[in-house]
Structure formats: C-alpha cells, structure tokens
Design an enzyme around this catalytic site. Structure first.
Site, PDB file in Angstrom:
ATOM      1  N   ALA A  12      -1.974  -1.928   8.057  1.00  0.00           N
ATOM      2  CA  ALA A  12      -1.609  -0.551   8.440  1.00  0.00           C
ATOM      3  C   ALA A  12      -0.614   0.043   7.449  1.00  0.00           C
ATOM      4  O   ALA A  12       0.282   0.795   7.829  1.00  0.00           O
ATOM      5  CB  ALA A  12      -1.039  -0.539   9.856  1.00  0.00           C
ATOM      6  N   GLY A  13      -0.783  -0.323   6.178  1.00  0.00           N
ATOM      7  CA  GLY A  13       0.058   0.283   5.132  1.00  0.00           C
ATOM      8  C   GLY A  13      -0.485   1.650   4.773  1.00  0.00           C
ATOM      9  O   GLY A  13      -1.185   2.291   5.565  1.00  0.00           O
ATOM     10  N   GLY A  16      -4.428   1.532   4.606  1.00  0.00           N
ATOM     11  CA  GLY A  16      -5.037   1.317   5.918  1.00  0.00           C
ATOM     12  C   GLY A  16      -4.827   2.490   6.863  1.00  0.00           C
ATOM     13  O   GLY A  16      -5.757   2.924   7.557  1.00  0.00           O
ATOM     14  N   ARG A  91       0.253  -2.888  -6.254  1.00  0.00           N
ATOM     15  CA  ARG A  91       0.930  -3.083  -7.548  1.00  0.00           C
ATOM     16  C   ARG A  91       2.255  -2.348  -7.624  1.00  0.00           C
ATOM     17  O   ARG A  91       2.451  -1.345  -6.959  1.00  0.00           O
ATOM     18  CB  ARG A  91       0.063  -2.505  -8.670  1.00  0.00           C
ATOM     19  CG  ARG A  91      -1.104  -3.312  -8.997  1.00  0.00           C
ATOM     20  CD  ARG A  91      -1.712  -2.828 -10.291  1.00  0.00           C
ATOM     21  NE  ARG A  91      -2.575  -1.673 -10.134  1.00  0.00           N
ATOM     22  CZ  ARG A  91      -3.120  -1.035 -11.148  1.00  0.00           C
ATOM     23  NH1 ARG A  91      -2.848  -1.420 -12.392  1.00  0.00           N
ATOM     24  NH2 ARG A  91      -3.926  -0.011 -10.955  1.00  0.00           N
ATOM     25  N   HIS A 184     -13.137  -3.459 -11.186  1.00  0.00           N
ATOM     26  CA  HIS A 184     -12.033  -2.551 -10.868  1.00  0.00           C
ATOM     27  C   HIS A 184     -10.812  -3.062 -11.622  1.00  0.00           C
ATOM     28  O   HIS A 184      -9.817  -3.445 -11.051  1.00  0.00           O
ATOM     29  CB  HIS A 184     -11.783  -2.572  -9.361  1.00  0.00           C
ATOM     30  CG  HIS A 184     -10.832  -1.520  -8.885  1.00  0.00           C
ATOM     31  ND1 HIS A 184     -10.952  -0.200  -9.218  1.00  0.00           N
ATOM     32  CD2 HIS A 184      -9.750  -1.592  -8.080  1.00  0.00           C
ATOM     33  CE1 HIS A 184      -9.978   0.486  -8.642  1.00  0.00           C
ATOM     34  NE2 HIS A 184      -9.232  -0.330  -7.949  1.00  0.00           N
TER      35      HIS A 184
END
Ligand SMILES: NC(=O)c1ccc[n+]([C@@H]2O[C@H](COP(=O)([O-])OP(=O)(O)OC[C@H]3O[C@@H](n4cnc5c(N)ncnc54)[C@H](O)[C@@H]3O)[C@@H](O)[C@H]2O)c1
Length: 318
Positions: A12-13, A16, A91, A184
């Site tokens: 849930a960051g 998300g 990152r 990616h």
C-alpha cells in the site's frame, strides 16, 4: 450496472495505493483489496478511498488489511481474480533497479507463496523491481502456469516514449503511437520503427539524432523522475499501466499490450520473461504477438533476452 470481480493490490505504498484508487474509480469491480505489512496503512487508505466514493461517484468497495510475514491476514485475498504485487523497496537517486534485487526477492517470494495458497486461481501482475526478475521469481514461487503471471513495464515505458515524442513535437499524446520492448532496465528496447504521429513515421518528422535522444530519454525515464523526487520513484504513470492491465484481464478484452510475458519461441527467443506485446484476457496472457522489427531492433531484443535470462536464473535461489 453489475460490478464484478475482486482485485487485490499487495503493498500500500505509492504504487499500490494509486493502483487501488484507479481500479476503484473504474467502478467495474465489486471489491478492491489493499494489503501491506504496516499495520493500519492499508486500512486507513481503504477508508480514505471509500470516503471519496460519494464525491467521485463510484461504488466499488475498497478493503484494507495488514498482513504478517507469517501469512496472517492473507485470508482477505481469497477469491481474487487478479493480484497486483507492488510490495518492495523503490529506488533512491543513483540506484539501479538491479540494486534492489536481494531485498525485493525476499519480499516477492514470500508474497507470491501466500498468493499461491490463498488465491490459487488468480492472475498475477508483478510490478516490484527489478521487474523482469521479480516476474520470473513470482512465477517460480507461485508455481502458476506461465501465462497467468506477467509483469508491468512495457506499457509504462511505451507511455513515456509517447509523452516524450508528443512534448518534442508539440502534438497531442493521442496522435502518437510508440512501442517499447525488452527489459525494464538497461536493455530496454524502444522501437522507433513502430513510432508514428498521426499515422506518419517518426523518421519523416525528426532527424535520426533527435529520435535517438528521445530513445535515450525513454530508457532513463524512471531515473529522471527518481532524480527529481529524491525519495521514492514514479507512481502515477506506473499505476495507470498496472490498472489498465488488470482491466484487460477482468474484461477479457484481448487487448494487445506491451507487457513482461513468458516468451517461448517468438522472435527466435525461448524460456525467458521479457517485454513483448501480448494479448491479455481472462486467463492472463493469451498469446505473445510478434511485431515487425528492423534488424538492429531484433538484435537489441535478443541481447535484452540474454541479459535478463542470466539474472532470472539467479533469482531461483533467492
Ligand atoms: N514496474 C514498474 O514499472 C515500476 C514503476 C515504479 C515503481 N516500481 C516498483 O514498485 C515497487 C513499489 O514502489 P512504491 O513507490 O509503491 O514504494 P513504497 O515504498 O511507496 O511502497 C512499498 C510498500 O510495500 C510494502 N511492503 C514491503 N514488504 C511487504 C510485504 N512483504 N507484504 C506487503 N507489503 C509489503 C511497504 O510497507 C510499502 O508500503 C518498488 O519495487 C518500485 O521499484 C515499478
């Protein structure tokens, strides 16, 4: 309107929570589940999203649930049609996606094992980085058929390419078509030969060196955002891409989208998860679609396949 289906977003960051928001605002699903290991975070965000329903006018219910590394709380994902895995570190400036591999492999393996146990019939969409490797790992850890596990990267990289072209030429993004394949990461393969503006080839509109600049900017698109934000990575465009993929699955649309999919003979490449175009439907990837590539684009795609193959072999033991 009958709303149908259940999509779980794990993590849930930023990625998300914005994915859950987009999915809920489509107003086509019965339930969106948001989970995280931080107690209160998914519950609070779900409540906040539900409170936006009267304003935005959607009825999809968002359910938030904290989960433990022991698997506690995972009962909430039972019956999910799709699970989007966003759990993992993003990152920081100066880091490559590959610098995240050891930490995120542990997280993705544990999430994937719980998904296999509690939502054994789901389609899994992985977004955690490094993307191609985490997609391969999620397939190994779930044991799901390869077509039921895919990764999100190509839609985002393609959108970045299109936006770069539109900005450069001062044209609407809707008039631009581009395509990005490969990994990616460093071996991303933007495909200028598939790039058109109002149907005209990009090479009729820009000299080769300026096209090359757009390709380079696309390849560094994620790092450009990370450098500006200084903490965390992009999430508006990434969540738009993951939500669209989930929608193609729920609606069984057969849409041809650039995704990270298992490649088995296409382009003369086999046995690796790689960014390609694929038709997406209810069961995940229906089929990989081969597109015409120039000789150098095909060579770059093969190089990308070999680069990610080596890394994907490593994740088996992580
Ligand atoms: N594929 C792409 O195109 C793309 C684009 C952007 C970001 N990403 C990746 O997506 C991931 C998430 O990015 P973000 O910006 O949301 O990061 P974030 O730090 O905002 O959120 C990550 C969340 O995952 C949670 N988490 C960690 N371990 C967990 C576990 N075992 N179970 C459930 N939740 C867990 C954390 O508590 C946190 O809330 C990163 O790995 C990032 O690199 C991928």
């Amino acid at each position: 309107m009958a709303r149908q289906g259940k999509v779980t977003v794990v993590g849930a960051g930023f990625y998300g929570s914005t994915t859950a928001q987009r999915l809920a605002e489509y107003d086509i699903l019965e339930t969106v589940v948001l989970t995280d290991i931080i107690e209160g975070k998914p519950e609070g965000l779900a409540l906040d999203l539900n409170q936006s329903r009267p304003i935005e006018g959607f009825e999809t219910t968002v359910v938030g649930q904290a989960t433990g590394t022991d698997g506690s709380g995972y009962e909430v994902i039972a019956g999910s049609d799709i699970v989007v895995i966003t759990a993992g570190l993003p990152r920081k400036p100066g880091m490559s996606r590959m610098d995240l591999i050891e930490t995120n492999a542990k997280i993705v393996r544990s999430v994937a094992e719980n998904v296999a146990q509690h939502a054994p019939d789901s389609v899994v969409i992985v977004v955690s980085n490094p993307l191609d490797e985490m997609t391969a790992l999620a397939q190994i850890a779930t044991g799901f058929p390869k077509n039921r596990v895919m990764g999100q990267a190509g839609m985002l990289d393609t959108a970045r390419f299109s936006n770069n072209v539109a900005e450069k030429l001062g044209v609407p993004v809707g008039s631009v078509e581009t395509l990005t394949l490969g990994s990616h990461g460093d071996t991303m393969v933007p495909v200028p030969s598939r790039c058109t503006v109002d149907g005209k080839p990009l090479s009729d509109l820009l000299p080769a060196d300026e096209i090359e600049e757009l390709v380079t900017r696309t390849r560094n698109g994620g790092a450009e955002v990370v450098a500006l934000l200084k903490t965390g990575s992009a999430y508006f465009a990434p969540s738009a891409a993951a939500a669209r993929m989930a929608r193609a699955v729920i609606e069984d649309s057969g849409a041809g989208l650039p995704v990270c999919a298992w490649v088995d003979g296409e382009y003369g490449i086999s046995g690796v998860y790689l960014g390609v175009e694929a038709e997406i439907g209810r069961g995940g990837v229906r089929r990989v679609v081969e597109t015409d590539l120039t000789e150098s684009e095909l060579a770059a795609l093969k190089e990308a396949a070999e680069a990610v193959r080596a890394k994907q072999a490593d994740v088996k033991d992580m």
